[in-house]
Write a protein that holds these residues in place. Structure first.
Motif, mmCIF file in Angstrom:
data_model
loop_
_atom_site.group_PDB
_atom_site.id
_atom_site.type_symbol
_atom_site.label_atom_id
_atom_site.label_comp_id
_atom_site.label_asym_id
_atom_site.label_seq_id
_atom_site.Cartn_x
_atom_site.Cartn_y
_atom_site.Cartn_z
ATOM 1 N N PHE A 122 10.760 16.924 -3.159
ATOM 2 C CA PHE A 122 10.356 15.826 -2.551
ATOM 3 C C PHE A 122 10.315 15.815 -0.869
ATOM 4 C CE2 PHE A 122 14.608 14.645 -3.945
ATOM 5 C CZ PHE A 122 14.924 13.691 -2.959
ATOM 6 N N HIS A 123 9.507 15.479 -0.210
ATOM 7 C CA HIS A 123 9.438 16.016 1.237
ATOM 8 C C HIS A 123 10.364 15.271 2.182
ATOM 9 C CE1 HIS A 123 7.532 16.045 5.285
ATOM 10 N NE2 HIS A 123 6.796 17.097 4.764
ATOM 11 N N ARG A 124 10.523 13.824 2.037
ATOM 12 C CA ARG A 124 11.436 13.005 2.789
ATOM 13 C C ARG A 124 11.021 12.909 4.111
ATOM 14 N NH1 ARG A 124 17.519 14.222 2.097
ATOM 15 N NH2 ARG A 124 17.231 16.036 3.342
ATOM 16 N N ASP A 125 9.948 13.180 4.594
ATOM 17 C CA ASP A 125 9.740 13.221 5.979
ATOM 18 C C ASP A 125 7.962 12.896 6.219
ATOM 19 O OD1 ASP A 125 10.123 12.417 8.538
ATOM 20 O OD2 ASP A 125 10.397 14.680 9.326
ATOM 21 N N LEU A 126 7.506 12.115 5.145
ATOM 22 C CA LEU A 126 6.204 12.042 5.519
ATOM 23 C C LEU A 126 5.741 10.905 6.713
ATOM 24 C CD1 LEU A 126 4.719 11.608 1.858
ATOM 25 C CD2 LEU A 126 4.549 13.700 3.420
ATOM 26 N N LYS A 127 4.812 11.255 7.427
ATOM 27 C CA LYS A 127 4.535 10.556 8.598
ATOM 28 C C LYS A 127 3.132 11.161 9.114
ATOM 29 C CE LYS A 127 7.657 12.862 11.601
ATOM 30 N NZ LYS A 127 8.820 12.703 12.853
ATOM 31 N N TRP A 183 6.601 5.527 -0.924
ATOM 32 C CA TRP A 183 6.642 4.387 0.025
ATOM 33 C C TRP A 183 5.933 4.744 1.248
ATOM 34 C CZ3 TRP A 183 8.983 -0.589 0.303
ATOM 35 C CH2 TRP A 183 8.906 -1.147 1.435
ATOM 36 N N ALA A 184 6.311 5.938 1.885
ATOM 37 C CA ALA A 184 6.188 6.417 2.925
ATOM 38 C C ALA A 184 4.197 6.410 2.992
ATOM 39 C CB ALA A 184 6.470 7.789 3.424
ATOM 40 N N MET A 185 3.712 6.992 1.887
ATOM 41 C CA MET A 185 2.230 7.069 1.847
ATOM 42 C C MET A 185 1.685 5.742 1.975
ATOM 43 S SD MET A 185 0.645 9.526 1.918
ATOM 44 C CE MET A 185 -0.722 8.928 1.247
ATOM 45 N N GLY A 186 2.390 4.495 1.403
ATOM 46 C CA GLY A 186 1.652 3.366 1.277
ATOM 47 C C GLY A 186 1.923 2.708 2.807
ATOM 48 N N THR A 187 2.862 3.064 3.533
ATOM 49 C CA THR A 187 2.935 2.441 4.909
ATOM 50 C C THR A 187 1.865 3.297 5.843
ATOM 51 O OG1 THR A 187 4.645 4.436 5.696
ATOM 52 C CG2 THR A 187 5.191 2.081 4.968
ATOM 53 N N ILE A 188 1.680 4.415 5.599
ATOM 54 C CA ILE A 188 0.697 5.410 6.215
ATOM 55 C C ILE A 188 -0.768 4.948 5.957
ATOM 56 C CG2 ILE A 188 -0.381 7.699 6.211
ATOM 57 C CD1 ILE A 188 2.540 8.814 5.959
ATOM 58 N N MET A 189 -0.971 4.522 4.785
ATOM 59 C CA MET A 189 -2.414 4.173 4.411
ATOM 60 C C MET A 189 -2.635 2.812 5.111
ATOM 61 S SD MET A 189 -2.539 4.980 0.358
ATOM 62 C CE MET A 189 -4.275 4.137 0.129
ATOM 63 N N ALA A 190 -1.856 1.776 5.247
ATOM 64 C CA ALA A 190 -1.613 0.653 5.973
ATOM 65 C C ALA A 190 -2.159 0.867 7.363
ATOM 66 C CB ALA A 190 -0.724 -0.272 5.686
ATOM 67 N N GLU A 191 -1.310 1.912 7.828
ATOM 68 C CA GLU A 191 -1.500 2.119 9.348
ATOM 69 C C GLU A 191 -3.144 2.606 9.632
ATOM 70 O OE1 GLU A 191 1.081 4.289 12.909
ATOM 71 O OE2 GLU A 191 1.875 3.906 10.841
ATOM 72 N N LEU A 192 -3.270 3.476 8.832
ATOM 73 C CA LEU A 192 -4.608 4.178 8.870
ATOM 74 C C LEU A 192 -5.774 3.073 8.909
ATOM 75 C CD1 LEU A 192 -4.519 7.372 6.629
ATOM 76 C CD2 LEU A 192 -4.545 7.245 9.162
ATOM 77 N N LEU A 193 -5.595 1.825 8.070
ATOM 78 C CA LEU A 193 -6.590 1.034 8.047
ATOM 79 C C LEU A 193 -6.570 -0.019 8.968
ATOM 80 C CD1 LEU A 193 -6.254 0.589 3.896
ATOM 81 C CD2 LEU A 193 -8.437 1.457 5.412
ATOM 82 N N THR A 194 -5.607 -0.073 9.794
ATOM 83 C CA THR A 194 -5.389 -0.817 10.811
ATOM 84 C C THR A 194 -4.971 -0.318 12.261
ATOM 85 O OG1 THR A 194 -3.132 -1.336 10.668
ATOM 86 C CG2 THR A 194 -4.487 -2.688 9.254
ATOM 87 N N LEU A 195 -4.589 0.945 12.231
ATOM 88 C CA LEU A 195 -4.122 1.354 13.543
ATOM 89 C C LEU A 195 -2.720 0.895 14.081
ATOM 90 C CD1 LEU A 195 -7.272 2.599 15.535
ATOM 91 C CD2 LEU A 195 -6.190 3.784 13.936
ATOM 92 N N ILE A 196 -2.213 0.070 13.182
ATOM 93 C CA ILE A 196 -1.247 -0.744 13.517
ATOM 94 C C ILE A 196 0.126 -0.191 12.564
ATOM 95 C CG2 ILE A 196 0.101 -2.945 14.139
ATOM 96 C CD1 ILE A 196 -2.924 -3.996 14.415
ATOM 97 N N PRO A 197 1.214 0.047 13.099
ATOM 98 C CA PRO A 197 2.341 0.408 11.996
ATOM 99 C C PRO A 197 2.753 -0.818 11.280
ATOM 100 C CG PRO A 197 3.226 0.337 14.083
ATOM 101 C CD PRO A 197 1.791 0.342 14.319
ATOM 102 N N LEU A 198 2.924 -0.642 10.022
ATOM 103 C CA LEU A 198 3.129 -1.721 9.114
ATOM 104 C C LEU A 198 4.631 -2.384 9.352
ATOM 105 C CD1 LEU A 198 2.067 -3.420 6.892
ATOM 106 C CD2 LEU A 198 2.957 -1.806 5.167
#
Length: 421
Positions: A122-127, A183-198
Motif C-alpha cells: 500500500f502506498h501511504r502517500d497518495l496526494k 481515505w486519501a482517494m476520497g479526499t482527492i476526488m472531493a478536491e478535484l470536484l471543487t479545487l478546494i481541499p476537503l
C-alpha cells in the motif's frame, strides 16, 4: 550515467534530488532521482522498498522505474517522464474539473491501487502531487513510503501529507493497511470536484477537528476502535453532527458523493477496497482499456494479473527485470566500496519515461510545503496556500435566503480541538 545528459534539476528533497535528463542514445526524456545517501553494495540498492515494490508493479497506471544505476557509490533511479502532476493542473485552473474527467482519472488510479494492493503493497502517500498526468493518462508515483501489507507492526504513525492522512494514522495507530490509500482517494476526488481541499488541517489535532466538522464526530457505533485510539492519545473528539457532502460538493452527482462518503468513513473496515470501488455505480459503464503503447512497453510482474493485463503482457512484453539474486551477483564480493565501474540494472526498453513527483514538499518544483508530510514528525505546522480556502471555511461562509448559515456549527473555523499529547 554517461548515457544520460542532465538537463535541469527539478526538485530537491530529503532523500534525493530529481533531474530532468535526456538519453543521449535515443533522445528519450527521463526523470532521474539522485539519492543523497551513499550505497556501498548492490544489495543495499535493490533492497530499497521503492525499488523492490516497483519491480513487482506491471501496470499502465503505475510510474515505470526504467533503470537503477549505482556509480561511485551513488544511486540513481531512472523513471519514465510525464508532463506534470495533478496538483500543477489544479492550481492553474479557475473552474473545477468536470465529473467525467474526475471519473476517468479515478478509474485509472483505483485500477493501479487494486494492482498494488493485490501484490501486497500500500502506498501511504497518495496526494495530487504524486499523481502524474500526460494527456488522459494518470499514474501513481513516488513509492518512497510504500509498505508491505505483510509487514509486522508497529508502522510509522507520521506518513503521507497531512491533508490526505487517514484518521487512524492521525491518532497514531501502529497497525493500519490499504484503507489509508482509500481515505486519501476520497479526499482527492472531493478536491478535484471543487479545487478546494476537503480537510486542510494545520496540525494533527486541527486535521481531526476539520474531519469532525465535515463527516461528524465518531461514535461507538461508527468507530469504536477510533475512540480507544483517541483515549490512548489523550485526545477528545469535538462534538459535531457533520454536514451532507452534497452541500460541500454541490455540482457532484449522487453517485460521486456516495463513493466519496464511503471512502471517507471513520472506520477503515467500512471503506471499500480499490476493487470494490471500481464496482460502484459512479463507474457504471466505464471500461478499462490500457493504451497499446503502455502494454507494449510493460514488463512481466510477480504475482497474479488481471486477465486483460496478463494477455497484454504475454503479447507485448519486451523483457523482464532480473531477480534480486541475479542482480546482486552482478557485483563481486570484492567490489564493496570500489568505484572502478558502474553497476547498471536495466529495465524494459522503449517508450516514454515518467517524472517522479514531489513525495516530500518541494521535491519537484521547490514550491514549499503543502499540508505537511512524513517529514513533519516533530509536529510542526506548515502555512496553508494563501490562494486556497478549505471546504469547511467555504461552508461557514455560505448563506441561504434570510441570511442563515447553512448547517454550520458555531465556531466551525476558529475552534480548535485539544492538541494530541
Amino acid at each position: 550515467m554517461d548515457r544520460y545528459k542532465l538537463v535541469k534539476q527539478v526538485g530537491d528533497g530529503t532523500f534525493g534530488t530529481v533531474w530532468r535528463a535526456v538519453n543521449k542514445l535515443t533522445g528519450e526524456i527521463v526523470a532521474i532521482k539522485k539519492m543523497k545517501k551513499k550505497y556501498y553494495s548492490w544489495q543495499a540498492c535493490v533492497s530499497l522498498r521503492e525499488v523492490k515494490s516497483l519491480r513487482k508493479m506491471n501496470h499502465p497506471n503505475v510510474v515505470k522505474l526504467k533503470e537503477v544505476i549505482r556509480e561511485h557509490d551513488i544511486l540513481f533511479l531512472v523513471f519514465e517522464y510525464m508532463d506534470c502532476n495533478l496538483y500543477q493542473l489544479m492550481k492553474d485552473r479557475e473552474k473545477p474539473f468536470s465529473e467525467d474527467e474526475v471519473r476517468n482519472w479515478s478509474f485509472q488510479i483505483f485500477h493501479a491501487l487494486a494492482h498494488m494492493h493485490q501484490r501486497g503493497y500500500f502506498h501511504r502517500d497518495l496526494k495530487p502531487e504524486n499523481l502524474l498526468v500526460t494527456k488522459d493518462t494518470i499514474k501513481v508515483a513516488d513509492f518512497g513510503l510504500v509498505r508491505e501489507l505483510c509487514s509486522e507492526p508497529p508502522f510509522t504513525e507520521y506518513v503521507s501529507t497531512r491533508w490526505y492522512r487517514a484518521p487512524e494514522v492521525l491518532l497514531q495507530s501502529r497497525s493500519y493497511n490499504f484503507a489509508v490509500d482509500m481515505w486519501a482517494m476520497g479526499t482527492i476526488m472531493a478536491e478535484l470536484l471543487t479545487l478546494i481541499p476537503l480537510f486542510p488541517g494545520s496540525s494533527e489535532a486541527d486535521q481531526l477537528h476539520k474531519i469532525c466538522t465535515v463527516i461528524g464526530s465518531p461514535s461507538l457505533s461508527s468507530w469504536a476502535e477510533g475512540l480507544e485510539l483517541a483515549s490512548a492519545a489523550r485526545y477528545h473528539f469535538p462534538e459535531f453532527p457533520g454536514v451532507p457532502l452534497s452541500t460541500l460538493i454541490p455540482f457532484a452527482s449522487e453517485e460521486a458523493v456516495s463513493l466519496i462518503t464511503l471512502l471517507c468513513s471513520w472506520d477503515p473496515t467500512r471503506r471499500p477496497s480499490a476493487s470494490a470501488a471500481l464496482q460502484h455505480p459512479f463507474f457504471l459503464g466505464c471500461i478499462w482499456a490500457p493504451a497499446m503503447a503502455e502494454a507494449q512497453r510493460s514488463t512481466p510482474s510477480a504475482g497474479r494479473k488481471s486477465p486483460l493485463l496478463a494477455k497484454a503482457s504475454r503479447r507485448f512484453s519486451t523483457g523482464a527485470l532480473p531477480s534480486p539474486k541475479n542482480v546482486s551477483s552482478a557485483s563481486s564480493p570484492g567490489s564493496r566500496g570500489k568505484v572502478n565501474s558502474p553497476v547498471v540494472w536495466r529495465g524494459c526498453k522503449g517508450g516514454q519515461a515518467s517524472k517522479p513527483v514531489r513525495g516530500r514538499p518541494g521535491e519537484i518544483d521547490g514550491s514549499g510545503k503543502r499540508g505537511g508530510n512524513a517529514d513533519d514528525a516533530a509536529g510542526e505546522s506548515e502555512p496553508l496556500d494563501g490562494n486556497r480556502v478549505s471546504l469547511t471555511t467555504k461552508l461557514a461562509q455560505m448563506t441561504v435566503s434570510g441570511g442563515k448559515t447553512v448547517g454550520c456549527p458555531a465556531g466551525l473555523v476558529n475552534n480548535r480541538a485539544p492538541s494530541v499529547r
